[in-house]
Scaffold this motif. Structure first.
Motif, mmCIF file in Angstrom:
data_model
loop_
_atom_site.group_PDB
_atom_site.id
_atom_site.type_symbol
_atom_site.label_atom_id
_atom_site.label_comp_id
_atom_site.label_asym_id
_atom_site.label_seq_id
_atom_site.Cartn_x
_atom_site.Cartn_y
_atom_site.Cartn_z
ATOM 1 N N PHE A 241 14.323 -2.728 22.327
ATOM 2 C CA PHE A 241 15.388 -3.372 23.102
ATOM 3 C C PHE A 241 15.684 -4.762 22.545
ATOM 4 N N LEU A 242 14.633 -5.519 22.280
ATOM 5 C CA LEU A 242 14.798 -6.876 21.772
ATOM 6 C C LEU A 242 15.351 -6.879 20.353
ATOM 7 N N GLN A 243 15.021 -5.861 19.572
ATOM 8 C CA GLN A 243 15.578 -5.748 18.226
ATOM 9 C C GLN A 243 17.077 -5.452 18.261
ATOM 10 N N PRO A 273 16.788 -0.595 16.231
ATOM 11 C CA PRO A 273 17.567 -0.989 17.411
ATOM 12 C C PRO A 273 18.118 0.228 18.143
ATOM 13 N N LEU A 274 18.381 0.045 19.425
ATOM 14 C CA LEU A 274 18.853 1.134 20.266
ATOM 15 C C LEU A 274 20.329 1.400 20.024
ATOM 16 N N ASN A 275 20.713 2.675 20.101
ATOM 17 C CA ASN A 275 22.133 2.990 20.062
ATOM 18 C C ASN A 275 22.710 2.869 21.466
ATOM 19 N N GLU A 276 23.985 3.082 21.602
ATOM 20 C CA GLU A 276 24.658 2.868 22.892
ATOM 21 C C GLU A 276 24.083 3.746 24.000
ATOM 22 N N GLU A 277 23.819 5.009 23.689
ATOM 23 C CA GLU A 277 23.273 5.931 24.689
ATOM 24 C C GLU A 277 21.873 5.500 25.119
ATOM 25 N N GLU A 278 21.053 5.098 24.162
ATOM 26 C CA GLU A 278 19.681 4.680 24.460
ATOM 27 C C GLU A 278 19.669 3.392 25.285
ATOM 28 N N MET A 279 20.549 2.459 24.939
ATOM 29 C CA MET A 279 20.627 1.208 25.687
ATOM 30 C C MET A 279 21.054 1.462 27.130
#
Length: 377
Positions: A241-243, A273-279
């Motif tokens: 998340f922080l990345q 880093p997270l993609n949009e769905e993961e975020m």
């Protein structure tokens, strides 16, 4: 190890925090130095070059242990951060005495990074009071090369941070805040990141795992994340998340044993880093986690105009939610130290005038009574 650029320097994206070092027989003031030294050695060998300590950690012994563990290494091989302990108001007139002692305890001639520690509601007035000369002294030490980079840490609200930045923002090179996916909305960490972006100040992160809470999710919570990234370890989600936040430079993790040290360093071998769905999925989970114990106050302020005591009910409920979710902690009591006795939760009369106009039908009087009781404990 991932490295981040900061003023032509390469800082390890993961820093070793020394607030939760291994201890002997459960005594926080007795650091297990042999085990701590192994952790420092492993971190150095794996490319971690940022180490963070403070005056009050481990009953004042963290600086001593950190100094001894790093003394074997060339001074230019690591970056060391320390802080002026303004979380204790009795320290405000002792900045020179404390700074000199910190250098001795850490066995160094300068600090790479130095911070105004824990800018919050309780101490903002004192930090800004010129009679203490804290800012002037620290700027002088920077001019003398004994502080290479000056910044601040903050547990206070966005409004408190803004006051500090309006006064000293031009001299602040970095800021350390409590940032994790749980607090992105719960403590308005998002608002704090956005404020720092306005000033062009990079973010240092503390409490990435929320005191370990985000490393030990329930089976139900783990299932949500495993559906998104089956191969990702649960603690690593907090770091991924922080990345995903561009202004984050250094993530500090208070490691308590070698197992945690190895796991965290492994996570920072690469950026994912997270993609949009993961975020979206992660933040939805965070909302569900906090809603289990939080009152649904929307800060509409209808209640305030009907309170005969003039209490800042939305502000108090926000602190109550934090206190309940954390199971205590220091943030709410610390913030309430700046609130007059007549405006504390205990000042609630239980008249229920506020409840008559609350759109969320919150039982405010009961919450205030419970908050007052919790604070006594």
């Amino acid at each position: 190890m991932i490295y981040k650029s900061f003023q032509n320097q390469k800082l390890s994206a993961l820093g070793l925090g020394t607030m939760r070092l291994p201890v002997l027989e459960g005594d926080d003031a007795r650091v297990d130095e042999a085990q701590a030294e192994q952790m420092f050695d492993y971190a150095m060998a794996q490319g971690v070059n940022y180490y963070d300590t403070a005056w009050g950690y481990h009953g004042g012994n963290s600086e001593l242990v950190t100094g001894r563990c790093l003394a074997k290494y060339p001074r230019e091989s690591f970056y060391l951060a320390d802080k002026f302990p303004g979380y204790d108001l009795s320290n405000m007139d002792k900045v020179e005495q404390i700074f000199e002692e910190q250098l001795k305890k850490c066995q160094v001639g300068y600090f790479d990074f130095y911070l105004f520690h824990n800018v919050c509601e309780m101490n903002i007035d004192a930090y800004l009071d010129p009679k203490y000369g804290i800012h002037d002294y620290l700027m002088k030490q920077k001019q003398n090369g004994r502080i290479r980079h000056l910044g601040f840490s903050a547990h206070g609200s966005v409004a408190v941070m803004k006051r500090f930045l309006e006064a000293y923002g031009k001299d602040m090179e970095f800021c350390q805040i409590q940032l994790n996916y749980l607090d992105w909305e719960f403590q308005d960490a998002k608002g704090k990141v956005e404020l720092l972006q306005e000033y062009g100040i990079p973010v240092w992160v503390m409490e990435p795992l929320r005191g370990g809470r985000l490393a030990s999710l329930s089976e139900e919570e783990q299932t949500v994340l495993k559906k998104l990234r089956p191969e990702e370890e649960i603690p690593a989600w907090a770091f991924r998340f922080l990345q995903s936040i561009p202004s984050v430079t250094v993530v500090l993790s208070g490691m308590s044993n070698m197992e945690q040290t190895k796991a965290n360093i492994h996570t920072f071998e690469e950026e994912k880093p997270l993609n949009e769905e993961e975020m979206k999925g992660l933040l939805n989970l965070a909302g569900e986690m906090t809603q289990k114990t939080s009152l649904p106050c929307t800060a509409c302020h209808y209640c305030v105009s009907h309170c005969p005591q003039g209490l800042d009910i939305p502000g108090l409920l926000a602190l109550y939610n934090e206190h309940c979710f954390t199971g205590g902690g220091f943030i709410a009591p610390m913030a309430l130290q700046a609130v007059p006795e007549a405006k504390q939760p205990s000042a609630c009369l239980g008249c229920r005038s506020c409840e008559a106009v609350c759109p969320q039908q919150i039982k405010i009087s009961e919450a205030m009574a419970d908050f007052a009781e919790k604070l006594k404990g």
